[in-house]
Design a protein around this motif. Structure first.
Motif, short mmCIF file in Angstrom:
data_model
loop_
_atom_site.label_atom_id
_atom_site.label_comp_id
_atom_site.label_asym_id
_atom_site.label_seq_id
_atom_site.Cartn_x
_atom_site.Cartn_y
_atom_site.Cartn_z
N ARG A 8 -14.17 10.44 113.53
CA ARG A 8 -13.71 11.17 112.34
C ARG A 8 -12.19 11.13 112.20
O ARG A 8 -11.66 10.90 111.12
N MET A 9 -11.50 11.29 113.31
CA MET A 9 -10.05 11.25 113.26
C MET A 9 -9.54 9.88 112.80
O MET A 9 -8.59 9.77 112.02
N ILE A 10 -10.22 8.82 113.28
CA ILE A 10 -9.80 7.47 112.89
C ILE A 10 -10.00 7.25 111.39
O ILE A 10 -9.17 6.67 110.69
N LEU A 11 -11.11 7.74 110.86
CA LEU A 11 -11.40 7.58 109.43
C LEU A 11 -10.39 8.35 108.57
O LEU A 11 -9.94 7.88 107.51
N ILE A 12 -10.01 9.54 109.05
CA ILE A 12 -9.03 10.34 108.29
C ILE A 12 -7.68 9.62 108.23
O ILE A 12 -7.04 9.50 107.20
N ILE A 13 -7.26 9.11 109.40
CA ILE A 13 -5.97 8.41 109.45
C ILE A 13 -6.01 7.17 108.55
O ILE A 13 -5.08 6.87 107.80
N PHE A 14 -7.12 6.44 108.58
CA PHE A 14 -7.25 5.23 107.77
C PHE A 14 -7.22 5.57 106.27
O PHE A 14 -6.60 4.87 105.46
N SER A 15 -7.87 6.67 105.91
CA SER A 15 -7.89 7.07 104.49
C SER A 15 -6.50 7.45 104.00
O SER A 15 -6.09 7.12 102.89
N VAL A 16 -5.76 8.16 104.87
CA VAL A 16 -4.40 8.56 104.48
C VAL A 16 -3.51 7.34 104.28
O VAL A 16 -2.75 7.22 103.31
N ILE A 17 -3.62 6.38 105.19
CA ILE A 17 -2.82 5.15 105.09
C ILE A 17 -3.19 4.39 103.82
O ILE A 17 -2.33 3.90 103.08
N LEU A 19 -4.46 5.60 101.08
CA LEU A 19 -3.97 6.35 99.90
C LEU A 19 -2.49 6.11 99.67
O LEU A 19 -2.03 5.90 98.54
N ILE A 20 -1.71 6.12 100.77
CA ILE A 20 -0.27 5.88 100.64
C ILE A 20 0.00 4.48 100.08
O ILE A 20 0.86 4.27 99.23
N LEU A 21 -0.78 3.49 100.58
CA LEU A 21 -0.61 2.12 100.11
C LEU A 21 -0.94 2.00 98.62
O LEU A 21 -0.25 1.31 97.86
N MET A 22 -1.98 2.69 98.19
CA MET A 22 -2.37 2.63 96.77
C MET A 22 -1.33 3.29 95.87
O MET A 22 -1.00 2.78 94.79
N GLY A 24 1.90 3.62 96.57
CA GLY A 24 3.07 2.74 96.53
C GLY A 24 2.85 1.53 95.65
O GLY A 24 3.75 1.11 94.92
N PHE A 25 1.63 1.01 95.66
CA PHE A 25 1.33 -0.15 94.83
C PHE A 25 1.32 0.19 93.33
O PHE A 25 1.80 -0.56 92.49
N SER A 26 0.81 1.40 93.04
CA SER A 26 0.71 1.78 91.62
C SER A 26 2.06 2.06 90.99
O SER A 26 2.25 1.88 89.79
N VAL A 27 3.03 2.55 91.79
CA VAL A 27 4.35 2.88 91.22
C VAL A 27 5.31 1.71 91.28
O VAL A 27 6.44 1.81 90.83
N SER A 28 4.89 0.58 91.86
CA SER A 28 5.79 -0.57 91.94
C SER A 28 5.97 -1.19 90.55
O SER A 28 5.17 -0.97 89.64
N ASP A 29 7.03 -1.93 90.38
CA ASP A 29 7.37 -2.54 89.10
C ASP A 29 6.52 -3.77 88.85
O ASP A 29 6.79 -4.86 89.36
N ARG A 30 5.41 -3.57 88.10
CA ARG A 30 4.49 -4.68 87.84
C ARG A 30 4.32 -4.89 86.35
O ARG A 30 4.55 -3.98 85.55
N THR A 31 3.92 -6.09 85.99
CA THR A 31 3.69 -6.40 84.57
C THR A 31 2.21 -6.63 84.31
O THR A 31 1.84 -7.15 83.28
N TYR A 32 1.37 -6.31 85.28
CA TYR A 32 -0.07 -6.52 85.10
C TYR A 32 -0.83 -5.32 85.65
O TYR A 32 -0.27 -4.48 86.36
#
Length: 276
Positions: A8-17, A19-22, A24-32
């Motif tokens: 359970r702890m591993i899944l929580i850590i993976f989910s947090v990571i 979420l952070i990646l998503m 960061g990706f959504s706020v990056s300067d993209r044209t698509y």
């Protein structure tokens, strides 16, 4: 079940990571837009549509109908319509008055409207919507329904520049006669007194007291201004320093602050040329 409990702890850590990646990706300067974002956006829109649909149906049943909405829109426009009707009525009355006055004048006139007036030249000049194409030429006299107001200084094709008789140049050669009971006194407009808002008529032979309220008309001694155009009325008089002549202060019949419909008195071009 044991697998999830143990990790359970591993899944929580993976989910947090993830979420952070998503984020960061959504706020990056993209044209698509990614397929995942498109899927999420469409899902949200469909949900909103599904949720709002029943409310829209209920609103269309129990809310105001289309005709009621149109009626409300017309009611909102009522103040503007009332203002337009009032303006058109005032304009119609002015046109009727101008037509009535024009038909009673003994001389041929050209009806025109004031289209511009400079604030810094308010007491000196204005522009009208008629010009040489309409038969107007320089030097023609200009009146309102109430009386003499000015003279055409420049005539263009479809507009003309009018100088008020309150200016120095427009007052030249304006000969007037004062009807003092059965007696007439003759003089010329000398200047305009801004303090008293009156025209000063000078060179009047001192052969009798001129009564207050005596009417002043153009004398017709110069061909620019036909005889009998009312200018104003006498408010007071005074003798000159030698006592041989007197001056009369004349209040104009026309209101120079409220000019709209005016009349240009037609004049023979040859005569106008002689008077320049």
């Amino acid at each position: 079940m044991n697998f999830f409990s143990k990790n359970r702890m591993i899944l929580i850590i993976f989910s947090v990571i993830l979420l952070i990646l998503m984020i960061g990706f959504s706020v990056s300067d993209r044209t698509y837009t990614t397929k995942a974002e498109m899927f999420v956006g469409d899902s949200v829109a469909s949900s909103q549509k599904a949720i709002g649909g029943p409310f829209n149906v209920i609103g269309s049943i129990f809310g105001p109908s289309k005709k009621e909405k149109e009626l409300e829109a017309k009611l909102d426009m009522l103040p503007q319509l009332e203002a337009d009707v009032k303006r058109l009525e005032e304009e119609n009355n002015k046109l009727k008055e101008a037509l009535d006055v024009s038909s009673k004048l003994d001389y041929e006139t050209i009806n025109a409207r004031v289209i511009s007036r400079s604030p810094d030249q308010w007491l000196n000049s204005f522009t009208i919507d008629k010009g040489t194409k309409d038969g107007i030429s320089e030097g023609m006299a200009v009146t309102t329904p109430k009386g003499l107001i000015g003279v055409v200084k420049r005539a263009n094709g479809s507009s003309s520049f009018v100088e008020l008789i309150t200016t120095d140049s427009a007052k030249k050669n304006i000969s007037v006669e004062i009807h003092n009971g059965d007696k007439k006194h003759y003089g010329t407009i000398e200047n305009y007194d801004e303090d008293t808002n009156t025209l000063v008529v000078g060179n009047i032979v001192n052969d009798g007291k001129i009564k207050e309220g005596s009417k002043v008309y153009t004398s017709g001694l110069t061909s620019i201004f036909p005889e009998g155009i009312i200018v104003g009325e006498v408010v007071d008089t005074e003798n000159d320093s030698y006592g041989l002549s007197q001056n009369a202060n004349v209040k104009m019949e026309s209101d120079t602050n409220d000019l709209d419909m005016i009349f240009v008195i037609k004049q023979d071009p040859k005569t106008a040329e002689d008077d320049k």
